[in-house]
Design an enzyme around this catalytic site. Sequence first.
Site, PDB file in Angstrom:
ATOM      1  N   ASP A 180       4.228 -21.721 -10.198  1.00 41.08           N
ATOM      2  CA  ASP A 180       4.143 -20.714  -9.137  1.00 41.08           C
ATOM      3  C   ASP A 180       2.697 -20.631  -8.656  1.00 41.08           C
ATOM      4  OD1 ASP A 180       4.351 -18.564  -7.422  1.00 41.08           O
ATOM      5  OD2 ASP A 180       4.985 -17.117  -8.946  1.00 41.08           O
ATOM      6  N   ASN A 195       1.686 -18.765  -5.847  1.00 35.73           N
ATOM      7  CA  ASN A 195       1.359 -17.516  -5.130  1.00 35.73           C
ATOM      8  C   ASN A 195       0.470 -17.754  -3.916  1.00 35.73           C
ATOM      9  OD1 ASN A 195       1.587 -16.170  -8.261  1.00 35.73           O
ATOM     10  ND2 ASN A 195       2.659 -15.147  -6.604  1.00 35.73           N
ATOM     11  N   LEU A 240       4.712 -21.676 -15.116  1.00 38.64           N
ATOM     12  CA  LEU A 240       3.250 -21.629 -15.219  1.00 38.64           C
ATOM     13  C   LEU A 240       2.669 -21.198 -13.888  1.00 38.64           C
ATOM     14  CD1 LEU A 240       2.476 -25.032 -17.013  1.00 38.64           C
ATOM     15  CD2 LEU A 240       2.892 -22.784 -18.071  1.00 38.64           C
ATOM     16  N   LYS A 241       1.760 -20.245 -13.933  1.00 27.12           N
ATOM     17  CA  LYS A 241       1.018 -19.886 -12.727  1.00 27.12           C
ATOM     18  C   LYS A 241      -0.013 -20.982 -12.489  1.00 27.12           C
ATOM     19  CE  LYS A 241       2.702 -15.811 -11.632  1.00 27.12           C
ATOM     20  NZ  LYS A 241       3.267 -15.517 -10.298  1.00 27.12           N
ATOM     21  N   ASP A 252       8.975 -17.361  -2.533  1.00 24.25           N
ATOM     22  CA  ASP A 252       8.945 -16.009  -3.093  1.00 24.25           C
ATOM     23  C   ASP A 252       8.409 -15.078  -1.997  1.00 24.25           C
ATOM     24  OD1 ASP A 252       8.178 -13.631  -4.348  1.00 24.25           O
ATOM     25  OD2 ASP A 252       7.090 -14.554  -5.989  1.00 24.25           O
ATOM     26  N   SER A 267       7.301 -16.017 -17.346  1.00 21.21           N
ATOM     27  CA  SER A 267       6.214 -16.402 -16.452  1.00 21.21           C
ATOM     28  C   SER A 267       4.905 -16.317 -17.234  1.00 21.21           C
ATOM     29  CB  SER A 267       6.197 -15.435 -15.255  1.00 21.21           C
ATOM     30  OG  SER A 267       5.102 -15.688 -14.407  1.00 21.21           O
ATOM     31  N   GLU A 305       6.925 -22.905  -6.709  1.00 17.53           N
ATOM     32  CA  GLU A 305       7.154 -21.628  -6.040  1.00 17.53           C
ATOM     33  C   GLU A 305       5.971 -21.279  -5.139  1.00 17.53           C
ATOM     34  OE1 GLU A 305       8.043 -18.641  -8.972  1.00 17.53           O
ATOM     35  OE2 GLU A 305       7.826 -16.971  -7.576  1.00 17.53           O
TER      36      GLU A 305
HETATM   37  O1  OSB Z   1       4.817 -14.339  -8.017  1.00 11.81           O
HETATM   38  O2  OSB Z   1       6.483 -14.157  -9.296  1.00 11.81           O
HETATM   39  C1  OSB Z   1       5.377 -13.751  -8.913  1.00 11.81           C
HETATM   40  C2  OSB Z   1       4.362 -10.896 -11.210  1.00 11.81           C
HETATM   41  C3  OSB Z   1       3.722 -10.063 -10.324  1.00 11.81           C
HETATM   42  C4  OSB Z   1       3.567 -10.449  -9.012  1.00 11.81           C
HETATM   43  C5  OSB Z   1       4.088 -11.687  -8.579  1.00 11.81           C
HETATM   44  C6  OSB Z   1       4.758 -12.515  -9.472  1.00 11.81           C
HETATM   45  C7  OSB Z   1       4.866 -12.126 -10.803  1.00 11.81           C
HETATM   46  C8  OSB Z   1       5.493 -13.020 -11.771  1.00 11.81           C
HETATM   47  C9  OSB Z   1       6.617 -12.562 -12.634  1.00 11.81           C
HETATM   48  O3  OSB Z   1       5.167 -14.177 -11.918  1.00 11.81           O
HETATM   49  C10 OSB Z   1       6.237 -11.855 -13.869  1.00 11.81           C
HETATM   50  C11 OSB Z   1       7.440 -11.230 -14.539  1.00 11.81           C
HETATM   51  O4  OSB Z   1       7.806 -10.081 -14.203  1.00 11.81           O
HETATM   52  O5  OSB Z   1       8.019 -11.861 -15.429  1.00 11.81           O
HETATM   53 MG    MG Z   2       6.104 -15.859  -7.365  1.00 18.21          MG
END
Ligand code: OSB
Ligand code: MG
Length: 375
Positions: free
Chosen positions: A196, A198, A170-171, A246, A143, A221
């Site tokens: 992702d 969030n 990719l966030k 998620d 990630s 995501e």
């Molecule tokens: O949304 O997947 C998520 C890390 C902390 C809080 C939320 C997320 C994440 C990650 C994963 O993206 C990071 C990892 O542990 O590889």
């Molecule tokens: Mg996530």
Amino acid sequence: MHIERVELITVRMPLIHPFTTSFSTQTERRPLLIRVTASGQSGTVTGWGECVALAEPFYSPEYLEGAREILRRFLVPALFDWQAAGRPVAAATVGSAIEHVVGHRMAKGALEMAILDAELRLQNRSFAAHLGVTRASVPSGVSVGIEKSVPDLLAQVGDFVAQGYVRIKLKIKPGWDLEPVKAVRERFGDIGLQVDANTAYRLSDAHLLRRLDPFDLLLIEQPLGEEDLRQHAHLARLVSTPICLDESIVSAQSAADAIALGAASVINIKPGRVGGYLEAARIHDLALAHGVAVWCGGMLETGIGRAANAALAGLPGFTLPGDISGSDRFYANDITEPIVMKDGEVAIPSTPGFGVEPLPAALADMTVHTLDLTS
Ligand code: OSB
Ligand code: MG
């Protein structure tokens, strides 16, 4: 199994590189570890659990100090009361012992995890064997946070691709979506790529998210809010990228609702978020029966959570690579022997319990707070 002692140990682990998401920038992780001392017919063992709650309640309502308080004041005393009443203590009964506490799944999951590790160690059995997992390793994805610029992002992704990670996540957030996705797709070609958000978008952003369709992403995501199941189902009809949930999936119940509504064609299973590895396995079974793909998410775990996640991800429904990277993706020094990514895979431990434990020197060095809850 008899619980002799329960300790809550908070450790501080600096990240090698800041991790930015749509909800925060993290420069360190403060995992809450649970050490359980338990005895059975085969002797006395130590079991370890890890709470995935972050320091701040920006990803989930739970956060470090809240989880510690719930464990101290309610969950651990309830377990000792359960034991004092002569009821059997085992991973399978922890849920019943603490059922009357509403919510707080990350704290509950961590307690169950420590009991499960202890129970398996008393049985001399690995978590993988307990799950019926026979494969030796699982594919490893990574990630990647929001970076200051597209060139910075390309450098990060290039490093992970060169290391051999088989999938890049990719966030994204409004203003950091199309451009980074396009740049990564153009530079790295046919790699497994997903994004992702969030919860950073609204249904009215569907026209924008639709512009991600040409980039052949594995999934998007959690584009919308935690409670927006119907809106995710609506969005799924407007975009061709598969929708993965998620934050919205907090239990087998919410997974069943999401599947029934058509809100998710993929589910990110994070054991901590759903209250532990037993519920995580139930969600896996449910999704498998419905033909919904799952993968194992990450919460910047220490080696303890990473090892446990690798075993879980060995179940047959985990058909997409998880966020189960090597320890060195986040940490210069892990609290356990480092989890290693090799040839795009992370090994599933085969030794008893989760198969890893904190190294005494690392634990002493990183501990910032301890609480002994032995009654
Ligand atoms: O949304 O997947 C998520 C890390 C902390 C809080 C939320 C997320 C994440 C990650 C994963 O993206 C990071 C990892 O542990 O590889
Ligand atoms: Mg996530």
